[in-house]
Design a protein around this motif. Structure first.
Motif: not given
Length: 299
Positions: A197-202, A233-237, A273-276
């Motif tokens: 719900q908040n991935y766009s925030q810090d 990693e989870f947040v980045n995914r 992005f490239h890593e995933l």
């Protein structure tokens, strides 16, 4: 099954105490069943409505109506609807069965061993493709509306077909065996919901740890064990998954998408992005556009 016979188990599944080889469950949205959880059964999930994020082990991706996924025992999973999703009566239709029923059955009916390789793959979660959705819906309806031996007879051809199809992919890169208790699963669910719900925030590890009243170090170890991902990693995914949707569905500039999904600089976004995904955001968009043009030409 009468309403008075139903009870809610600790894993939020509907049960009446009966023992069945093949069990059926469905639920709409919203529902208490929509949560990060794991259990001892295999579950074949047919998503018939809504769209959003799907989590299977350490896999994070997008889902929409028509998705078919088989999850194995103790493999954590969840489907989180988009925030603007309207309530629906039936979102998920699922067929449940346990390993013991089939392993014991093979001693009497050796042909059941045909599905063993698929059950082994299900430890990672399996997504199936190129499924006849109308046929699939009819099978799930027939399983729902039957019981006893008839239900087994209705379900086995579908399991056989899925065991033989080459059109699938494995989802989780690690085979998580989540044995944590109900309280710990609720804590993970709280964090997963917060991130989606908040991935766009810090979002910091400390802020997530405070949500579930854990120290940073304890939370870090706990989260990695439960999800297969370090927290960042989870947040980045989650962020990259959302970026994939925007790259495919809009013509927004890549830099704009980068900031919209929560990254604070384009170089870091491109690198993660490239890593995933194995490609740059630009190449991902080009490949998606080419795929859609090819699909349209064959329609």
């Amino acid at each position: 099954m009468s309403n008075t016979a139903k009870r809610i188990t600790p894993e939020y599944e509907i049960a009446d105490g009966s023992v069945e080889t093949i069990r059926y469950l469905e639920h709409g949205y919203p529902s208490d069943l929509i949560r990060w959880h794991a259990h001892d059964d295999y579950e074949l999930h047919f998503i018939v409505d809504t769209s959003g994020k799907v989590f299977v082990g350490d896999y994070i991706g997008n889902y929409s109506a028509g998705q078919l996924i088989l999850t194995g025992p103790r493999l954590p999973h969840n489907w989180v609807c988009q925030n603007d999703q309207a309530p629906v009566k039936v979102r998920d239709m699922l067929i449940r069965f346990d390993h013991e029923s089939f392993s014991n059955g093979m001693k009497i009916i050796p042909e059941l061993a045909e599905i063993l390789p698929m059950l082994s793959r299900a430890k990672s979660g399996i997504e199936f493709f190129d499924i006849d959705l109308e046929k699939l819906k009819k099978v799930f309806h027939s399983v729902r509306d039957s019981s006893g031996l008839e239900r087994i007879i209705k379900a086995l051809p579908l399991l056989q077909e899925l065991a033989q199809t080459p059109n699938y992919r494995l989802l989780s890169t690690v085979q998580i065996d989540l044995k944590s208790n109900e309280s710990l699963q609720r804590k993970i669910n709280t964090v997963v919901d917060h991130v989606t719900q908040n991935y766009s925030q810090d979002i910091s590890l400390s802020s997530a740890a405070s949500l579930v009243n854990m120290s940073d170090s304890h939370f870090s170890r706990f989260f990695k064990k439960a999800t297969g991902n370090r927290f960042i990693e989870f947040v980045n995914r989650v962020r990259i998954s959302r970026a994939c949707s925007l790259l495919t569905e809009t013509d927004q500039q890549i830099a704009s998408i980068c900031f919209q999904v929560g990254f604070n600089n384009v170089a870091n976004f491109n690198r993660r992005f490239h890593e995933l995904k194995g490609v740059t955001p630009r190449d991902f968009r080009a490949q998606s556009n080419a795929h859609m043009e090819t699909s349209a030409s064959h329609a």
